[in-house]
Write an enzyme that holds these catalytic residues in place. Structure first.
Site, PDB file in Angstrom:
ATOM      1  N   GLU A 168       0.595  -1.262  -0.038  1.00 46.17           N
ATOM      2  CA  GLU A 168      -0.029   0.075   0.044  1.00 46.17           C
ATOM      3  C   GLU A 168       0.736   1.281   0.063  1.00 46.17           C
ATOM      4  O   GLU A 168       0.326   2.445   0.280  1.00 46.17           O
ATOM      5  CB  GLU A 168      -0.988   0.111   1.217  1.00 46.17           C
ATOM      6  CG  GLU A 168      -1.646  -1.201   1.601  1.00 46.17           C
ATOM      7  CD  GLU A 168      -2.545  -1.972   0.508  1.00 46.17           C
ATOM      8  OE1 GLU A 168      -1.822  -3.272   0.161  1.00 46.17           O
ATOM      9  OE2 GLU A 168      -3.408  -1.413   0.199  1.00 46.17           O
ATOM     10  N   TYR A 170       3.519   1.936   2.098  1.00 49.27           N
ATOM     11  CA  TYR A 170       4.081   2.254   3.316  1.00 49.27           C
ATOM     12  C   TYR A 170       5.786   2.018   3.354  1.00 49.27           C
ATOM     13  O   TYR A 170       6.111   1.641   2.225  1.00 49.27           O
ATOM     14  CB  TYR A 170       3.550   1.448   4.461  1.00 49.27           C
ATOM     15  CG  TYR A 170       2.146   1.980   4.822  1.00 49.27           C
ATOM     16  CD1 TYR A 170       1.908   3.116   5.274  1.00 49.27           C
ATOM     17  CD2 TYR A 170       0.912   1.060   4.387  1.00 49.27           C
ATOM     18  CE1 TYR A 170       0.388   3.612   5.451  1.00 49.27           C
ATOM     19  CE2 TYR A 170      -0.315   1.367   4.614  1.00 49.27           C
ATOM     20  CZ  TYR A 170      -0.492   2.839   5.316  1.00 49.27           C
ATOM     21  OH  TYR A 170      -1.722   3.171   5.467  1.00 49.27           O
ATOM     22  N   ARG A 218       2.667  -8.606   3.996  1.00 47.30           N
ATOM     23  CA  ARG A 218       1.928  -8.237   3.227  1.00 47.30           C
ATOM     24  C   ARG A 218       2.807  -7.597   1.940  1.00 47.30           C
ATOM     25  O   ARG A 218       3.361  -6.425   2.148  1.00 47.30           O
ATOM     26  CB  ARG A 218       0.906  -7.229   3.619  1.00 47.30           C
ATOM     27  CG  ARG A 218      -0.219  -6.924   2.760  1.00 47.30           C
ATOM     28  CD  ARG A 218      -1.487  -6.669   3.068  1.00 47.30           C
ATOM     29  NE  ARG A 218      -2.547  -6.626   2.280  1.00 47.30           N
ATOM     30  CZ  ARG A 218      -3.443  -5.730   2.299  1.00 47.30           C
ATOM     31  NH1 ARG A 218      -3.656  -4.977   3.323  1.00 47.30           N
ATOM     32  NH2 ARG A 218      -4.437  -5.626   1.452  1.00 47.30           N
ATOM     33  N   HIS A 256      -1.489   3.617  -1.510  1.00 48.77           N
ATOM     34  CA  HIS A 256      -2.758   4.681  -1.429  1.00 48.77           C
ATOM     35  C   HIS A 256      -2.629   5.837  -2.248  1.00 48.77           C
ATOM     36  O   HIS A 256      -3.713   6.573  -2.388  1.00 48.77           O
ATOM     37  CB  HIS A 256      -2.423   5.311   0.002  1.00 48.77           C
ATOM     38  CG  HIS A 256      -2.779   4.086   1.165  1.00 48.77           C
ATOM     39  ND1 HIS A 256      -3.909   3.713   1.043  1.00 48.77           N
ATOM     40  CD2 HIS A 256      -2.363   3.629   2.400  1.00 48.77           C
ATOM     41  CE1 HIS A 256      -4.150   2.618   2.042  1.00 48.77           C
ATOM     42  NE2 HIS A 256      -3.025   2.816   2.815  1.00 48.77           N
ATOM     43  N   GLN A 343     -17.866   4.399   3.305  1.00 48.52           N
ATOM     44  CA  GLN A 343     -18.527   5.681   4.215  1.00 48.52           C
ATOM     45  C   GLN A 343     -18.301   5.662   5.783  1.00 48.52           C
ATOM     46  O   GLN A 343     -18.012   6.751   6.290  1.00 48.52           O
ATOM     47  CB  GLN A 343     -20.010   5.635   3.812  1.00 48.52           C
ATOM     48  CG  GLN A 343     -20.215   6.333   2.638  1.00 48.52           C
ATOM     49  CD  GLN A 343     -21.795   6.222   2.071  1.00 48.52           C
ATOM     50  OE1 GLN A 343     -22.220   5.630   1.087  1.00 48.52           O
ATOM     51  NE2 GLN A 343     -22.406   7.052   2.867  1.00 48.52           N
TER      52      GLN A 343
END
Ligand code: FAD
Ligand code: NAP
Ligand code: SF4
Length: 677
Positions: A168, A170, A218, A256, A343
């Site tokens: 992601e 990081y 991951r 991201h 949401q």
């Protein structure tokens, strides 16, 4: 004996030193509870429910190995013996329910929203305002030691292992890719150098924790950013990680900062499972597929065809803690499916609020919102079978009340029936399937095709009357608003009235954007959009020949010419969801939708829509003008003088307040009221 419904997904997995009870992983989700020591009893109950519900392996939200790795100031950290006590509450709760749990070690690197961020190189990310310092040689050594210390402390806390977060975008991902690693020392340059940090961390953690402790890593298998790794590099890293001592290789898709959506509801289900399948052929340790897997049949299919050994689902376990038990019992149709809206989970996380779930407001609030059996059974009427009324009636019935749910329509769902017509929102139908089952299992009496009035309700002697009648669309005051060119969003989405090729949309809120996407869609393309079509539309190469899996997106072929208008001068779409709004904006922009802010509406006539923008007159020569100008509460059932009436009247959802209304608030209000009756 294999499970008769999901023999692959629910088969145990023997890791040699321990056995996981099935192939499901509750993936890491930052809830916010892990950041404060006084919330660990809440965190323990949150995980306890998921362990009781059958999750095979649970992963905690990210815990930082040191302060420089914080995502936010004072985020959850494990760097001293004092941290053990709290974490033991979590591990004990999970183990009492027969589950297993690993702690995720997350160093955010340049994604940190704090001034002490570090990375491979001093290159700022587009999603944090803080420029990182490049780690020095001694800084790298101290980072490795932090990971080792963190893993040892996790072991002492009773965790069954750790997950080392390497995807992601990081810190470890930042070291792995040329995009962010510009170093010329032994930690940068060739892939052998770029992977040195993650591999060294795994090697030294393994040496410290011994062989009977899970190390899940991951791994980013499709970076989806320029300067991301090629497939060859992804494989080389995976093999080195296996060699260094990884037990399970989890997978991550997209940084991201990637401009390709990877988990929002418009991403086809299990879109990236085949990429995990290619990785599985290159290693011999268990591989996990992830991203947009939300029902057991997909998990079963992924494992059955050999794309992965396990499947990771994070948000689906927020939506339904009993996901696995329901699947195992052949009751998958009772699962409260995650609709991938973001949401109440990711949007909350990115706004520094506690994560919860739109379809399950108890998520993250297990100790606070409880559906306890009542000692005083009441007769309850709920009027309106939209999200608010469905939530209120099922929770009230679950608590033991005698509930009748009325709706004037011939089916349940309210506005959700309209929302699910929008391309990419097909998942919303799952919520109605879930509530349909839940009404039956909780014994709610459903009275459809009944538009009730106050007198009828009062005559029936209910103790409590819950008004969940929703809204009516707002019709703005505008010259020519009754012209045949003018349609409401209901005419378009619900009544399917014909719409010309040139359209102006008045109102650029969530519904204006949805109507835009609906009208751009070529009806000749079946819904949901086929995966290959989606990949070319967003410029994804699942083979990841180079550049982190990016290719040039296919040119758009908009089905209509659309104008999307608002009166505010702010950026059009600024009020959309934090983690999903950009996807809607990008979709409309790519398809040439002209978005205008600061508009004044003058009139509609045979020529089209007359407006002024920044004082300058403009005629939009359109065939139709669609009104998406917000909504107003429908409250005709509420008595003017509440005190005069025997039964207690309550208002929830759109009936209570139309502005800022969404299904998250509607469902939460319904559940909270019903639990308090
Ligand atoms: P409603 O859903 O409006 O339900 C009210 C119900 O009351 C209706 O079924 C109606 O038939 C019934 N009723 C009214 N009067 C009577 C009466 N007198 N007697 C009997 N029955 C009566 N929200 C999100 O959170 N995320 C989204 O992505 C999203 N997308 C949307 C897309 C579209 C196109 C639309 C239209 C809405 C979307 N929404 C979304 C909004 C969401 O659907 C609403 O916030 C939600 O439905 C409100 O729930 P409610 O139960 O208050 O009202
Ligand atoms: P909304 O988000 O409040 O947008 C209403 C739009 O109408 C605004 O652009 C507003 O902008 C305009 N408007 C308001 N009064 C007007 C008037 N008198 N004349 C002309 N324009 C007017 O509401 P919505 O789009 O109807 O959506 C309803 C709810 O559903 C929202 O609260 C939203 O959260 C939810 N929803 C969410 C999603 C999602 O993806 N999360 C999708 C759909 C709907 P100006 O005032 O600037 O003109
Ligand atoms: Fe899924 Fe939406 Fe719930 Fe998040 S809020 S878990 S995306 S249903």
């Amino acid at each position: 004996m294999p499970n008769q419904h999901y023999p692959n997904l629910l088969a145990p997995l023997d890791l040699g030193f321990t056995t996981l009870r099935n192939r499901t992983i509750m993936g890491s989700m930052h809830t916010g509870l892990e950041d404060r020591f006084y919330n660990y009893h809440k965190l323990a109950e949150y995980f306890r429910e998921r362990a009781r519900g059958g999750a095979g392996l649970i992963v905690t939200g990210g815990i930082s190995p040191n302060r420089r790795g914080w995502l936010l100031p004072f985020g959850g950290t494990m760097n001293s013996l004092g941290d053990i006590w709290n974490h033991k509450k979590v591990t004990r709760a999970v183990h009492e329910e027969g589950g297993k749990i690993v702690m995720q070690i997350l160093h955010s690197g340049r994604y940190g929203y704090q001034p002490f961020v570090v990375s491979a190189s001093a290159k700022k990310s587009p999603i944090s305002m803080f420029k990182p310092k490049a780690l020095s040689e001694s800084g790298i050594e101290s980072t490795i030691r932090s990971y080792v210390r963190c893993a040892r402390l996790a072991q002492k806390s009773g965790y069954d292992g750790v997950e080392i977060m390497g995807s992601e975008g990081y810190l470890l991902n930042q070291f792995l890719c040329a995009r962010t690693n510009l170093r010329q020392d032994r930690w940068g340059g060739s892939i052998a150098n770029r992977m040195r940090l993650p591999v060294e961390i795994v090697r030294r953690v393994r040496a410290a924790v011994g062989k009977n402790f899970i190390i899940m890593y991951r791994h980013s298998i499709l970076d989806l950013v320029e300067g991301g790794n090629s497939w060859q590099e992804v494989i080389e890293v995976a093999q080195a990680l296996q060699q260094a001592g990884v037990t399970i290789l989890n997978t991550g898709i997209g940084w991201h900062e990637a401009r390709v959506p990877t988990i929002v509801t418009s991403v086809p289900r299990a879109a990236f499972a085949s990429v995990a399948g290619r990785l599985k052929k290159a290693v011999s340790i268990p591989v996990v597929a992830s991203n947009r897997i939300n029902m057991p049949d997909q998990g079963e299919a992924i494992i059955a065809r050999g794309d992965a050994d396990m499947v990771s689902m994070a948000r689906p376990f927020l939506a339904d803690p009993e996901f696995v038990n329901k699947a195992a019992a052949g009751r998958a149709d009772e699962i409260n499916t995650c609709i991938a809206c973001n949401q109440a989970c990711l949007d909350h996380t990115f706004s520094n609020k506690r994560a919860s779930c739109l379809v399950n407001p108890r998520a993250g609030h297990e100790t606070e919102l409880r559906y306890l059996k009542t000692t005083r059974r009441k007769r309850v009427a709920v009027i309106g079978a939209g999200p608010a009324g469905l939530s209120a009636s099922t929770v009230a019935a679950e608590c033991g009340h005698d509930v009748t749910l009325f709706d004037s329509s011939d089916s349940i769902g309210g506005q959700f029936k309209i929302a699910m017509q929008v391309p990419g929102k097909e998942e919303f139908a799952e919520t109605l399937r879930y509530f349909g089952k839940k009404l039956a299992s909780t014994g709610v009496k459903l009275a459809l095709n009944q538009r009730v009035n106050r007198e009828q309700l009062l005559a029936q002697g209910f103790d409590d009357i819950i008004v969940a009648t929703g809204i009516v669309p707002r019709t703005p005051k505008l010259e020519g608003v009754n012209h045949p060119k003018v349609l409401s969003y209901l005419d378009v989405l619900l009544h399917k009235k014909p719409v010309g090729k040139r359209v102006a949309i008045i109102g650029a809120g969530g519904i204006g954007f949805d109507v835009g996407e609906y009208l751009l869609h070529d009806p000749a393309v079946a819904l949901p959009v086929p995966l290959t079509h989606w990949f070319t539309e967003w410029g994804v190469d699942p083979q990841a020949q180079n550049n982190g899996g990016l290719i040039t997106p296919e040119p758009a072929h908009p089905y209509r010419q659309i104008y999307l208008l608002q009166r505010k001068v702010s950026k059009v779409g600024a009020g959309l969801g934090k983690t999903s709004g950009w996807v809607h904006r990008a979709t409309l922009q790519r398809n040439g939708v002209e978005m205008l802010a600061g508009v004044e509406y003058v009139k509609v006539d045979d020529q089209g829509l007359h407006i002024t923008v920044g004082g300058a007159a403009r005629l939009l020569e359109v065939d139709h003008v669609i009104l998406c100008a917000g909504q107003e509460s429908l409250t005709e059932l509420m008595p003017e003088n509440l005190a005069e009436h025997g039964p207690r009247f309550h208002k929830i959802g759109g009936a209570a307040l139309a502005s800022e209304l969404d299904a998250k608030r509607a469902i939460k209000e319904g559940a909270e009221l019903a639990a308090s009756l």
